[in-house]
Design a protein around this motif. Structure first.
Motif, PDB file in Angstrom:
ATOM      1  N   MET A   1       0.593   9.915  -5.218  1.00  0.00           N
ATOM      2  CA  MET A   1       1.030  11.256  -4.813  1.00  0.00           C
ATOM      3  C   MET A   1       2.170  11.791  -5.672  1.00  0.00           C
ATOM      4  O   MET A   1       2.575  12.944  -5.520  1.00  0.00           O
ATOM      5  CB  MET A   1       1.446  11.244  -3.335  1.00  0.00           C
ATOM      6  CG  MET A   1       0.262  11.065  -2.396  1.00  0.00           C
ATOM      7  SD  MET A   1       0.696  11.343  -0.654  1.00  0.00           S
ATOM      8  CE  MET A   1       1.683   9.890  -0.325  1.00  0.00           C
ATOM      9  N   ALA A   2       2.675  10.964  -6.586  1.00  0.00           N
ATOM     10  CA  ALA A   2       3.786  11.404  -7.447  1.00  0.00           C
ATOM     11  C   ALA A   2       3.305  12.111  -8.709  1.00  0.00           C
ATOM     12  O   ALA A   2       4.121  12.682  -9.439  1.00  0.00           O
ATOM     13  CB  ALA A   2       4.632  10.194  -7.838  1.00  0.00           C
ATOM     14  N   ILE A   3       2.005  12.088  -8.972  1.00  0.00           N
ATOM     15  CA  ILE A   3       1.480  12.655 -10.220  1.00  0.00           C
ATOM     16  C   ILE A   3       0.917  14.049  -9.973  1.00  0.00           C
ATOM     17  O   ILE A   3      -0.022  14.222  -9.187  1.00  0.00           O
ATOM     18  CB  ILE A   3       0.402  11.745 -10.807  1.00  0.00           C
ATOM     19  CG1 ILE A   3       0.984  10.359 -11.109  1.00  0.00           C
ATOM     20  CG2 ILE A   3      -0.165  12.356 -12.087  1.00  0.00           C
ATOM     21  CD1 ILE A   3      -0.040   9.347 -11.530  1.00  0.00           C
ATOM     22  N   ASP A   4       1.500  15.027 -10.637  1.00  0.00           N
ATOM     23  CA  ASP A   4       1.009  16.407 -10.572  1.00  0.00           C
ATOM     24  C   ASP A   4      -0.093  16.556 -11.619  1.00  0.00           C
ATOM     25  O   ASP A   4       0.160  16.896 -12.772  1.00  0.00           O
ATOM     26  CB  ASP A   4       2.160  17.383 -10.823  1.00  0.00           C
ATOM     27  CG  ASP A   4       1.746  18.834 -10.626  1.00  0.00           C
ATOM     28  OD1 ASP A   4       0.534  19.089 -10.487  1.00  0.00           O
ATOM     29  OD2 ASP A   4       2.630  19.709 -10.624  1.00  0.00           O
ATOM     30  N   ARG A   5      -1.314  16.282 -11.211  1.00  0.00           N
ATOM     31  CA  ARG A   5      -2.433  16.270 -12.153  1.00  0.00           C
ATOM     32  C   ARG A   5      -2.744  17.668 -12.694  1.00  0.00           C
ATOM     33  O   ARG A   5      -3.174  17.816 -13.839  1.00  0.00           O
ATOM     34  CB  ARG A   5      -3.659  15.655 -11.484  1.00  0.00           C
ATOM     35  CG  ARG A   5      -3.442  14.179 -11.096  1.00  0.00           C
ATOM     36  CD  ARG A   5      -4.479  13.689 -10.097  1.00  0.00           C
ATOM     37  NE  ARG A   5      -4.238  12.308  -9.688  1.00  0.00           N
ATOM     38  CZ  ARG A   5      -3.372  11.942  -8.750  1.00  0.00           C
ATOM     39  NH1 ARG A   5      -2.653  12.873  -8.121  1.00  0.00           N
ATOM     40  NH2 ARG A   5      -3.209  10.678  -8.443  1.00  0.00           N
TER      41      ARG A   5
ATOM     42  N   ILE B   1       0.817  -1.207   0.000  1.00  0.00           N
ATOM     43  CA  ILE B   1       0.000   0.000   0.000  1.00  0.00           C
ATOM     44  C   ILE B   1       0.852   1.258   0.000  1.00  0.00           C
ATOM     45  O   ILE B   1       0.444   2.298  -0.534  1.00  0.00           O
ATOM     46  CB  ILE B   1      -0.980   0.010   1.208  1.00  0.00           C
ATOM     47  CG1 ILE B   1      -2.002   1.150   1.051  1.00  0.00           C
ATOM     48  CG2 ILE B   1      -0.225   0.098   2.513  1.00  0.00           C
ATOM     49  CD1 ILE B   1      -3.115   1.116   2.079  1.00  0.00           C
ATOM     50  N   ARG B   2       2.069   1.176   0.531  1.00  0.00           N
ATOM     51  CA  ARG B   2       2.952   2.346   0.518  1.00  0.00           C
ATOM     52  C   ARG B   2       3.345   2.705  -0.913  1.00  0.00           C
ATOM     53  O   ARG B   2       3.404   3.892  -1.274  1.00  0.00           O
ATOM     54  CB  ARG B   2       4.199   2.071   1.367  1.00  0.00           C
ATOM     55  CG  ARG B   2       3.892   1.857   2.843  1.00  0.00           C
ATOM     56  CD  ARG B   2       5.073   1.284   3.591  1.00  0.00           C
ATOM     57  NE  ARG B   2       5.461  -0.034   3.083  1.00  0.00           N
ATOM     58  CZ  ARG B   2       6.398  -0.802   3.639  1.00  0.00           C
ATOM     59  NH1 ARG B   2       7.053  -0.385   4.721  1.00  0.00           N
ATOM     60  NH2 ARG B   2       6.682  -1.981   3.124  1.00  0.00           N
ATOM     61  N   VAL B   3       3.571   1.703  -1.731  1.00  0.00           N
ATOM     62  CA  VAL B   3       3.909   1.947  -3.134  1.00  0.00           C
ATOM     63  C   VAL B   3       2.698   2.498  -3.884  1.00  0.00           C
ATOM     64  O   VAL B   3       2.818   3.434  -4.688  1.00  0.00           O
ATOM     65  CB  VAL B   3       4.421   0.646  -3.801  1.00  0.00           C
ATOM     66  CG1 VAL B   3       4.627   0.847  -5.299  1.00  0.00           C
ATOM     67  CG2 VAL B   3       5.716   0.184  -3.138  1.00  0.00           C
ATOM     68  N   ARG B   4       1.524   1.951  -3.608  1.00  0.00           N
ATOM     69  CA  ARG B   4       0.316   2.440  -4.280  1.00  0.00           C
ATOM     70  C   ARG B   4       0.041   3.902  -3.920  1.00  0.00           C
ATOM     71  O   ARG B   4      -0.283   4.717  -4.789  1.00  0.00           O
ATOM     72  CB  ARG B   4      -0.898   1.570  -3.908  1.00  0.00           C
ATOM     73  CG  ARG B   4      -0.768   0.109  -4.306  1.00  0.00           C
ATOM     74  CD  ARG B   4      -2.106  -0.604  -4.303  1.00  0.00           C
ATOM     75  NE  ARG B   4      -2.820  -0.548  -3.038  1.00  0.00           N
ATOM     76  CZ  ARG B   4      -2.686  -1.420  -2.039  1.00  0.00           C
ATOM     77  NH1 ARG B   4      -1.814  -2.426  -2.152  1.00  0.00           N
ATOM     78  NH2 ARG B   4      -3.402  -1.313  -0.932  1.00  0.00           N
TER      79      ARG B   4
ATOM     80  N   ALA C   1       5.600  11.203  -1.148  1.00  0.00           N
ATOM     81  CA  ALA C   1       5.688  10.007  -1.982  1.00  0.00           C
ATOM     82  C   ALA C   1       7.056   9.349  -1.856  1.00  0.00           C
ATOM     83  O   ALA C   1       7.168   8.128  -1.720  1.00  0.00           O
ATOM     84  CB  ALA C   1       5.397  10.372  -3.445  1.00  0.00           C
ATOM     85  N   LYS C   2       8.106  10.155  -1.884  1.00  0.00           N
ATOM     86  CA  LYS C   2       9.466   9.610  -1.744  1.00  0.00           C
ATOM     87  C   LYS C   2       9.656   8.966  -0.373  1.00  0.00           C
ATOM     88  O   LYS C   2      10.299   7.907  -0.253  1.00  0.00           O
ATOM     89  CB  LYS C   2      10.491  10.721  -1.957  1.00  0.00           C
ATOM     90  CG  LYS C   2      10.647  11.153  -3.409  1.00  0.00           C
ATOM     91  CD  LYS C   2      11.730  12.211  -3.556  1.00  0.00           C
ATOM     92  CE  LYS C   2      11.976  12.557  -5.026  1.00  0.00           C
ATOM     93  NZ  LYS C   2      13.040  13.589  -5.185  1.00  0.00           N
ATOM     94  N   ALA C   3       9.084   9.589   0.647  1.00  0.00           N
ATOM     95  CA  ALA C   3       9.214   9.032   1.993  1.00  0.00           C
ATOM     96  C   ALA C   3       8.556   7.655   2.072  1.00  0.00           C
ATOM     97  O   ALA C   3       9.108   6.730   2.700  1.00  0.00           O
ATOM     98  CB  ALA C   3       8.594   9.990   3.004  1.00  0.00           C
ATOM     99  N   LEU C   4       7.410   7.509   1.460  1.00  0.00           N
ATOM    100  CA  LEU C   4       6.743   6.212   1.454  1.00  0.00           C
ATOM    101  C   LEU C   4       7.553   5.176   0.688  1.00  0.00           C
ATOM    102  O   LEU C   4       7.648   4.012   1.108  1.00  0.00           O
ATOM    103  CB  LEU C   4       5.349   6.350   0.833  1.00  0.00           C
ATOM    104  CG  LEU C   4       4.239   6.917   1.720  1.00  0.00           C
ATOM    105  CD1 LEU C   4       2.992   7.203   0.902  1.00  0.00           C
ATOM    106  CD2 LEU C   4       3.915   5.953   2.858  1.00  0.00           C
TER     107      LEU C   4
END
Length: 532
Positions: free
Chosen positions: A305-309, A297-300, A348-351
């Motif tokens: 959170m990595a996508i700047d929509r 779930i951390r990767v999901r 996102a990077k922290a996860l």
């Protein structure tokens, strides 16, 4: 037929001359995103676009969508069934068949013909069983256990268990003529060239990968939906720039999904851009097979959170609604999820680091994508944007690019099928305008592919209990609360890579009049006229 229609029909000359499709009076030429003409025999392929242009034009379903309003979400209305009800046992449904309806070949619609149509999808031992139509329709009606014609105008369907979503499921299933199939040597290939439905349009010409010509059914049972045009011609143009060029050069009058960077030129030349909110999403469906990187779930959550929509919007000319979940934020079923998938690169990077990844330890994933297709928006540049975004958090994406109809087949095959070649993700757009297609079918453990469209083989007892509750809650207000809880779990568990929602843009000549863009995947073409 009116004098204008008669004269227009006589004057119509449709031919490919030097690559230009010549138009005659009262003819609408449509550039579709599909690479081929949708399957013509009844249950269409080519996703939602197939049903839009070949399903609900040539054919009808027992229950249909109200496509008359641009100002509110579409609801269900009577179609070939005038009414329906469920018994106290909550599994026995009775449908009253509309009296006096005939197919294009003149044969009558009866409850027995409806049974014949259900058998062509459900019963592999039936003489009329058609694997191509079954692949498109059977998964849409998983609740159905049995069915029978009580008399000419009464149909009874029994469900496997209580399921309040059955009317939505049946809206997918269209009726083709038994008599026509018999007259054409019981050969579905022959039917494809000369189909017969009960719909407002008749198919008169069909050239694979080139065009299909539809004309009005003047004897249609609903006089308000008898088409005003002389002809509607469907032309496959899967490449966005090719569609734009065809419109700008006058080869077509209407295109689906115009390339955003061509819209200013279209508007500057007097073309009309029509759009509206509708129940759609653009996601990555994630594999949950053993060993899939998306099981964490951390990767999901990190990927979401990595996508700047917001920064993706210029790519689409602003014609999108940034995703906050599987359903649009305006949906009555959205609820109040705790997880916010908005852009937050540091979080996102922290996860990802917590999950054991970083600059020196990248995660590799493989994604199935298509170059075009119904509802796919601009899949190649959009997926490249997602690929670049995920690279920022050390997720390296390899693409497997397949044609849209093949993508649909791979979606139905599921993540465990050899044909997906180990892909961990599948970029797919979804029709999400009812409880079944919007939520249940994607994650129900009883619909794990190839038995249904749970592509990723997801299974979770809590989610399954919510699905069961949706099906057994017949009170609308109570069901609304359950649907909200279900979507909250979708978001809180980051079960998909949520990217965006489309607004169904289409561009058309200023000569096109009378079109009302419904908040729906499907549209009513009967009200359209062409200025001379």
């Amino acid at each position: 037929m009116t004098i204008r229609r008669r004269l227009g029909a006589i004057a119509t000359v449709v031919a490919m001359l030097g690559g230009t499709l010549v138009q005659a009076e009262g003819t609408l030429r449509v550039g579709m995103t599909a690479s081929d003409i949708p399957l013509t025999t009844g249950q269409t392929d080519q996703g939602g676009e197939g049903m839009r242009f070949m399903g609900y034009t040539v054919y009808d379903s027992l229950i249909e969508w109200d496509l008359t309003s641009a100002d509110k979400p579409s609801g269900l209305i009577p179609g070939l069934a005038t009414e329906w009800s469920v018994a106290e046992d909550q599994i026995t449904w009775t449908f009253k068949i509309r009296e006096g309806v005939t197919f294009h070949d003149g044969s009558p619609l009866t409850a027995e013909v409806v049974v014949w149509n259900l058998d062509k999808l459900m019963d592999e031992n039936a003489e009329q069983y058609d694997s191509r139509q079954s692949a498109q329709g059977k998964s849409r009606i998983p609740a159905v256990a049995s069915y029978e014609a009580v008399d000419d105008l009464t149909l009874v369907i029994t469900t496997k268990a209580p399921d309040a979503t059955l009317p939505y499921q049946l809206a997918w299933i269209v009726m083709s003529s038994k008599a026509n199939w018999e007259a054409l040597d019981k050969d579905w290939e022959k039917v494809a060239a000369s189909p017969s439905g009960t719909g407002p349009w008749k198919l008169t010409e069909f050239v694979p990968r080139e065009r299909a010509v539809l004309v009005p059914n003047e004897e249609y049972w609903d006089e308000t939906r008898i088409p005003q045009l002389d002809e509607m011609i469907l032309i496959p143009l899967p490449e966005p720039n090719a569609r734009a060029a065809a419109l700008l050069s006058g080869q077509v009058d209407w295109i689906e999904a115009p390339a955003p960077d061509t819209i200013p030129a279209m508007q500057g030349n007097g073309f009309v851009i029509s759009s509206n909110a509708y129940p759609h999403n653009w996601t990555w469906h994630l594999s949950r097979l053993e060993g899939s990187p998306w099981n964490d779930i951390r990767v999901r959550k990190a990927a979401n959170m990595a996508i700047d929509r917001e920064s993706m919007m210029p790519l689409l000319g602003g014609l999108m609604i940034p995703a906050k979940g599987f359903l649009p934020p305006s949906s009555q079923w959205f609820g109040n999820p705790d997880f916010d998938p908005s852009y937050n690169l540091e979080a996102a990077k922290a996860l990802m680091e917590e999950a054991g990844f970083g600059p020196d330890n990248h995660l590799s994933v493989k994604a199935l994508i298509s170059p075009s297709g119904s509802g796919q928006m601009l899949p190649l540049p959009m997926n490249e944007y997602v690929q670049q975004s995920l690279a920022e958090i050390w997720i390296d994406v390899e693409f497997m690019v397949v044609e849209w109809n093949q993508m649909i087949n791979l979606w139905r095959a599921g993540a465990a099928d050899d044909a997906v070649e180990g892909a961990h993700s599948l970029n797919f757009t979804y029709f999400i305008q009812d409880p079944f297609t919007g939520l249940i079918r994607h994650l129900d453990e009883t619909l794990i592919a190839p038995n249904g469209t749970n592509w990723g083989h997801y299974s979770d007892p809590e989610m399954q209990a919510l699905f069961d509750k949706i099906k057994t809650t017949f009170d609308p207000d109570e069901q609304l609360a359950v649907l909200q809880q279900t979507h909250e779990k979708y978001v809180n568990d980051a079960l998909f890579l949520f990217v965006t929602h489309d607004v169904a843009p289409r561009a058309m000549s200023p000569k096109v009049k009378g079109f009302v863009q419904a908040q729906n995947w499907y549209q009513n073409f009967s009200s359209i006229t062409m200025d001379e």
